[in-house]
Write an enzyme that holds these catalytic residues in place. Structure first.
Site, PDB file in Angstrom:
ATOM      1  N   SER A  11     -33.860  85.654 163.350  1.00  0.00           N
ATOM      2  CA  SER A  11     -33.819  86.382 162.074  1.00  0.00           C
ATOM      3  C   SER A  11     -34.911  85.894 161.120  1.00  0.00           C
ATOM      4  O   SER A  11     -35.157  86.520 160.093  1.00  0.00           O
ATOM      5  CB  SER A  11     -32.458  86.187 161.400  1.00  0.00           C
ATOM      6  OG  SER A  11     -32.261  84.807 161.112  1.00  0.00           O
ATOM      7  N   LYS A  26     -42.351  84.623 167.424  1.00  0.00           N
ATOM      8  CA  LYS A  26     -41.259  85.515 167.827  1.00  0.00           C
ATOM      9  C   LYS A  26     -41.619  86.987 167.571  1.00  0.00           C
ATOM     10  O   LYS A  26     -41.233  87.871 168.347  1.00  0.00           O
ATOM     11  CB  LYS A  26     -39.979  85.128 167.088  1.00  0.00           C
ATOM     12  CG  LYS A  26     -39.369  83.821 167.582  1.00  0.00           C
ATOM     13  CD  LYS A  26     -39.052  83.879 169.069  1.00  0.00           C
ATOM     14  CE  LYS A  26     -38.417  82.617 169.603  1.00  0.00           C
ATOM     15  NZ  LYS A  26     -38.095  82.704 171.042  1.00  0.00           N
ATOM     16  N   THR A  36     -29.163  85.824 164.361  1.00  0.00           N
ATOM     17  CA  THR A  36     -29.127  85.092 163.099  1.00  0.00           C
ATOM     18  C   THR A  36     -28.969  83.606 163.404  1.00  0.00           C
ATOM     19  O   THR A  36     -29.087  83.189 164.555  1.00  0.00           O
ATOM     20  CB  THR A  36     -27.953  85.589 162.234  1.00  0.00           C
ATOM     21  OG1 THR A  36     -28.047  84.998 160.938  1.00  0.00           O
ATOM     22  CG2 THR A  36     -26.611  85.226 162.854  1.00  0.00           C
ATOM     23  N   ARG A  57     -23.347  64.659 160.438  1.00  0.00           N
ATOM     24  CA  ARG A  57     -23.375  63.806 159.242  1.00  0.00           C
ATOM     25  C   ARG A  57     -21.957  63.599 158.692  1.00  0.00           C
ATOM     26  O   ARG A  57     -21.577  62.502 158.297  1.00  0.00           O
ATOM     27  CB  ARG A  57     -24.272  64.425 158.169  1.00  0.00           C
ATOM     28  CG  ARG A  57     -24.722  63.423 157.119  1.00  0.00           C
ATOM     29  CD  ARG A  57     -25.862  63.947 156.277  1.00  0.00           C
ATOM     30  NE  ARG A  57     -27.013  64.336 157.087  1.00  0.00           N
ATOM     31  CZ  ARG A  57     -27.797  65.343 156.771  1.00  0.00           C
ATOM     32  NH1 ARG A  57     -27.557  66.075 155.713  1.00  0.00           N
ATOM     33  NH2 ARG A  57     -28.829  65.646 157.534  1.00  0.00           N
ATOM     34  N   ASP A  60     -35.053  74.409 150.278  1.00  0.00           N
ATOM     35  CA  ASP A  60     -33.962  75.376 150.467  1.00  0.00           C
ATOM     36  C   ASP A  60     -34.296  76.388 151.556  1.00  0.00           C
ATOM     37  O   ASP A  60     -33.436  76.956 152.190  1.00  0.00           O
ATOM     38  CB  ASP A  60     -33.705  76.148 149.156  1.00  0.00           C
ATOM     39  CG  ASP A  60     -32.734  75.420 148.247  1.00  0.00           C
ATOM     40  OD1 ASP A  60     -32.719  75.708 147.038  1.00  0.00           O
ATOM     41  OD2 ASP A  60     -31.979  74.558 148.750  1.00  0.00           O
TER      42      ASP A  60
HETATM   43  O1  GFB Z   1     -30.703  75.854 159.972  1.00  0.00           O
HETATM   44  P1  GFB Z   1     -31.699  75.535 158.933  1.00  0.00           P
HETATM   45  O2  GFB Z   1     -32.377  74.208 159.017  1.00  0.00           O
HETATM   46  O3  GFB Z   1     -32.924  76.542 158.882  1.00  0.00           O
HETATM   47  O4  GFB Z   1     -30.955  75.732 157.510  1.00  0.00           O
HETATM   48  P2  GFB Z   1     -33.128  77.971 158.195  1.00  0.00           P
HETATM   49  C1  GFB Z   1     -31.645  75.304 156.426  1.00  0.00           C
HETATM   50  C2  GFB Z   1     -30.796  75.469 155.150  1.00  0.00           C
HETATM   51  O5  GFB Z   1     -29.707  74.533 155.204  1.00  0.00           O
HETATM   52  C3  GFB Z   1     -31.686  75.085 153.998  1.00  0.00           C
HETATM   53  C4  GFB Z   1     -29.918  73.538 154.198  1.00  0.00           C
HETATM   54  O6  GFB Z   1     -31.250  75.740 152.850  1.00  0.00           O
HETATM   55  C5  GFB Z   1     -31.423  73.600 153.929  1.00  0.00           C
HETATM   56  O7  GFB Z   1     -31.717  73.067 152.644  1.00  0.00           O
HETATM   57  N1  GFB Z   1     -29.497  72.222 154.703  1.00  0.00           N
HETATM   58  C6  GFB Z   1     -28.642  71.412 154.048  1.00  0.00           C
HETATM   59  C7  GFB Z   1     -29.898  71.623 155.822  1.00  0.00           C
HETATM   60  N2  GFB Z   1     -28.496  70.249 154.717  1.00  0.00           N
HETATM   61  C8  GFB Z   1     -29.268  70.362 155.846  1.00  0.00           C
HETATM   62  C9  GFB Z   1     -29.507  69.486 156.932  1.00  0.00           C
HETATM   63  O8  GFB Z   1     -29.011  68.350 156.997  1.00  0.00           O
HETATM   64  N3  GFB Z   1     -30.316  69.944 157.928  1.00  0.00           N
HETATM   65  C10 GFB Z   1     -30.895  71.191 157.864  1.00  0.00           C
HETATM   66  N4  GFB Z   1     -31.663  71.593 158.901  1.00  0.00           N
HETATM   67  N5  GFB Z   1     -30.715  72.048 156.816  1.00  0.00           N
HETATM   68  C11 GFB Z   1     -34.058  78.479 160.539  1.00  0.00           C
HETATM   69  C12 GFB Z   1     -35.431  78.362 161.162  1.00  0.00           C
HETATM   70  O9  GFB Z   1     -34.257  78.549 159.138  1.00  0.00           O
HETATM   71  O10 GFB Z   1     -33.396  79.677 160.904  1.00  0.00           O
HETATM   72  C13 GFB Z   1     -35.291  78.438 162.654  1.00  0.00           C
HETATM   73  O11 GFB Z   1     -36.008  77.120 160.758  1.00  0.00           O
HETATM   74  C14 GFB Z   1     -34.522  79.679 163.042  1.00  0.00           C
HETATM   75  O12 GFB Z   1     -36.562  78.466 163.235  1.00  0.00           O
HETATM   76  C15 GFB Z   1     -33.197  79.753 162.310  1.00  0.00           C
HETATM   77  O13 GFB Z   1     -35.286  80.799 162.734  1.00  0.00           O
HETATM   78  C16 GFB Z   1     -32.483  81.050 162.634  1.00  0.00           C
HETATM   79  O14 GFB Z   1     -31.928  78.822 158.286  1.00  0.00           O
HETATM   80  O15 GFB Z   1     -33.724  77.740 156.842  1.00  0.00           O
END
Ligand code: GFB
Length: 327
Positions: free
Chosen positions: A119, A151, A175, A198, A280
Site C-alpha cells: 500500500s 513495487k 496493506t 517491546r 511518523d
Molecule cells: O510498519 P511501519 O514501520 O511502516 O509503521 P509504515 C510506522 C508507523 O508506526 C510510524 C510508528 O507512524 C511509526 O512512527 N511506530 C511507532 C513504529 N513505534 C514504532 C516502532 O517501534 N517501529 C516501527 N517500525 N514503527 C511501511 C513501509 O510503512 O508500510 C513498508 O515502510 C511497507 O515498506 C508497509 O510498505 C506496508 O506503515 O510507515
C-alpha cells in the site's frame, strides 16, 4: 483504468505446481500454508541455493523446475526505519528480484503469476480511502519511496507482460501486515512486530514505561497475514486482468490506540511514552477494498484476535528476527 475482471473460469490450483518465491518470510510462509491446504504442490528454493538477485540463476532454476504458477512473495521488506536507512537494498534488490522472477516466468511459459506489492505505492496525501486509481497521482511518502518505486515497477512489469506476450500475470497491493512468521528485529521491523516485542520485553522486565515512535497520531490499517494468503488464493483463482487489487480490512486505527491494544494483548500495564524524534511516516494509508469485495472477497480476522495469534507465535518462536540487509 481497467476494472477487475472475473477470470472466464476459476483457475484451478489443486494439483498445480506452484513456486512461492520468498517462502520463508511472513507472507510467503502464510501463502505456502494456504496453497498446500488447497492441494497445490508447492515448490520452494532456499536462499542458500538460489540468489533471486542473479538473473541467470533464477532463469536456470525456472527452466529446470517449470512451475505452473509463481507467487512473487520475495522482497527486501522492513518498517519505516529500515526503509529510510537502506534505500539501495529496498530499491535495487527488489527491482532485481521481481524483474528476474517475472521475466524468468515468461521464459518458462508459466501459466499464472501473482505479484505482491504494498500500500506504500500510493501518494503520501492520496484521498482516503485510497483506490487503485490513485497510483502515480502525487508524490510518494519519502520514508519508503525506494520500496514504493520498486513495487510500482513490479505492477507495471505484470501489465507489460500481459500486453506484449499475453501473460496472465496479476498483482495485489496489501496493506500493513502482521501475524505468524513476522520479523521481530529491534529496529528494522514493522510496527506490529516491533511493539509486540517491546511490550513483551517490558512486561518481562517489569519496566515502568514503553517508548512508541512518533506522535502516535498517524493512522494505519492492519491485515492479518493469513487473511492476505486467503486473498492471494482467491485472486489466483478468480482474477485475470491488468487491474491490480487492494487487499485490506478497509479499517484504520491510530498508532497510539494500536499501541494500547498491543499492550492489552501482551498484558503490559505500564506507561506508554512517545519519541517524537522518530518519523511518523504517512499520516494515513487506508485502502479502498471495494474492487476485491466486488469479486467476492473480504478480510475475516478482527485486529485483537489477530494480535493474540501473532503474540502466541512470538512466544513460540522466541521473537526470531533477521537483518534486512542479510543477503
Ligand atoms: O510498519 P511501519 O514501520 O511502516 O509503521 P509504515 C510506522 C508507523 O508506526 C510510524 C510508528 O507512524 C511509526 O512512527 N511506530 C511507532 C513504529 N513505534 C514504532 C516502532 O517501534 N517501529 C516501527 N517500525 N514503527 C511501511 C513501509 O510503512 O508500510 C513498508 O515502510 C511497507 O515498506 C508497509 O510498505 C506496508 O506503515 O510507515
Amino acid at each position: 483504468m481497467a476494472t477487475a475482471t472475473d477470470a472466464a473460469e476459476p483457475f484451478v490450483l489443486t494439483g498445480r505446481r506452484v513456486w512461492v518465491a520468498g517462502h520463508r518470510g511472513m507472507v510467503g510462509s502464510a501463502i505456502v500454508r494456504r496453497l498446500e491446504a488447497d492441494g497445490a504442490a508447492v515448490l520452494t528454493a532456499e536462499r542458500r541455493d538460489l540468489d533471486l538477485t542473479r538473473q541467470a540463476d533464477v532463469e536456470a532454476w525456472l527452466d529446470r523446475h517449470r512451475p505452473d504458477v509463481v507467487v512473487v512473495a520475495a522482497a527486501k521488506v522492513g518498517g519505516i526505519h529500515a526503509n529510510a536507512t537502506y534505500p539501495v537494498d529496498f530499491l535495487r534488490d527488489n527491482l532485481a528480484i521481481e524483474t528476474n522472477i517475472i521475466h524468468g516466468a515468461h521464459l518458462a511459459d508459466v501459466g499464472k503469476l501473482l505479484f505482491l506489492g504494498s500500500s506504500c505505492i500510493y501518494p503520501r496525501l492520496a484521498p482516503q480511502p485510497m483506490t487503485e486509481d490513485a497510483l502515480l497521482t502525487g508524490p510518494l511518502e519519502p520514508t519508503n519511496e525506494w520500496y514504493a518505486i520498486a513495487k510500482i515497477a513490479g505492477i507495471k512489469l505484470c501489465q507489460a507482460y500481459r500486453r506484449q506476450y499475453g501473460r496472465d500475470f496479476v498483482a495485489v497491493m496489501p496493506t500493513n501486515l502482521y501475524g505468524p512468521g513476522d520479523n521481530y528485529h529491534p529496529t528494522d521491523s514493522h510496527v506490529p512486530a516491533a511493539l509486540i516485542r517491546r511490550f513483551h520485553e517490558a512486561k518481562t522486565a517489569g519496566a515502568a514505561e514503553v517508548t512508541v515512535w512518533g506522535t502516535g497520531r498517524p493512522l494505519r490499517e492492519f491485515l492479518y497475514v493469513d487473511d492476505l494468503a486467503d486473498a492471494c488464493a482467491f485472486v489466483l483463482r478468480h482474477h485475470s486482468g491488468e487491474a491490480f487489487l487492494n487487499v485490506g480490512t478497509g479499517e484504520e486505527i491510530a498508532i497510539g490506540a494500536f499501541a494500547e491494544t498491543v499492550a492489552e494483548v501482551v498484558g503490559y500495564r505500564g506507561r506508554i511514552v512517545y519519541d517524537t524524534g522518530r518519523p511518523d511516516g504517512a499520516p494515513r494509508k487506508r485502502l479502498d477494498v471495494s474492487r476485491l469485495a466486488a469479486l467476492g472477497w473480504r478480510a475475516r480476522t478482527p485486529l485483537r484476535d489477530g494480535l493474540a495469534l501473532a503474540y502466541a507465535d512470538f512466544l513460540a518462536g522466541g521473537g526470531r528476527f533477521r537483518d534486512v540487509t542479510a543477503g
